[in-house]
Write a protein that holds these residues in place. Structure first.
Motif, PDB file in Angstrom:
ATOM      1  N   THR A 118       8.743  27.040  13.129  1.00  0.00           N
ATOM      2  CA  THR A 118       8.387  26.841  14.533  1.00  0.00           C
ATOM      3  C   THR A 118       8.831  28.072  15.287  1.00  0.00           C
ATOM      4  O   THR A 118      10.045  28.238  15.375  1.00  0.00           O
ATOM      5  N   PRO A 163       6.751  25.755  21.756  1.00  0.00           N
ATOM      6  CA  PRO A 163       5.935  26.286  20.593  1.00  0.00           C
ATOM      7  C   PRO A 163       5.013  27.102  20.969  1.00  0.00           C
ATOM      8  O   PRO A 163       4.172  26.856  22.055  1.00  0.00           O
ATOM      9  N   PRO A 201      10.384  22.906  12.382  1.00  0.00           N
ATOM     10  CA  PRO A 201       9.441  22.216  12.853  1.00  0.00           C
ATOM     11  C   PRO A 201       9.903  20.740  13.051  1.00  0.00           C
ATOM     12  O   PRO A 201      10.496  20.209  12.253  1.00  0.00           O
ATOM     13  N   GLU A 261       4.877  18.891  14.513  1.00  0.00           N
ATOM     14  CA  GLU A 261       4.327  20.453  14.325  1.00  0.00           C
ATOM     15  C   GLU A 261       3.807  20.739  13.237  1.00  0.00           C
ATOM     16  O   GLU A 261       3.090  21.462  12.952  1.00  0.00           O
TER      17      GLU A 261
END
Length: 104
Positions: A61, A68, A83, A87
């Motif tokens: 990420t 993000p 992440p 995500e």
């Protein structure tokens, strides 16, 4: 993982976030400095490009001010982190579906 940039990103993240929970982040410049201490500025665009590819795969990420970023529209100072499961799922859902031709 044969890409040295990708390996360096995940090594730095493993040190910053040993539990792998996606809480701690690193600066892309730290990775560039580790790979090429003398000319890290030249390495930085490659690190960012690799990070963007990893984000699109749901493996990383990219954040700005802790949030993000949209992988298709961002600029400025960013950080990298592992992440969250949400995500990862969102990134994988955004990928184009695989077809039979992809399996060659």
């Amino acid at each position: 993982m044969s890409d040295p940039i990708e390996a360096a990103i995940f090594e730095k993240l493993a040190k910053a976030d040993p539990k792998g929970v996606g809480g701690k982040s690193i600066e892309p410049s730290d990775v560039a400095k580790e790979l090429q201490p003398e000319q890290w500025q030249r390495m930085l665009p490659k690190v960012k490009a690799t990070a963007l590819g990893l984000m699109r795969q749901g493996k990383l990420t990219i954040t700005k001010k802790g949030k993000p970023v949209d992988p298709n529209d961002f600029k400025g100072v960013t950080r990298l982190r592992l992440p969250t499961p949400e995500e990862t799922a969102a990134a994988l859902a955004a990928l184009p579906p695989k077809t039979d031709e992809d399996e060659d």
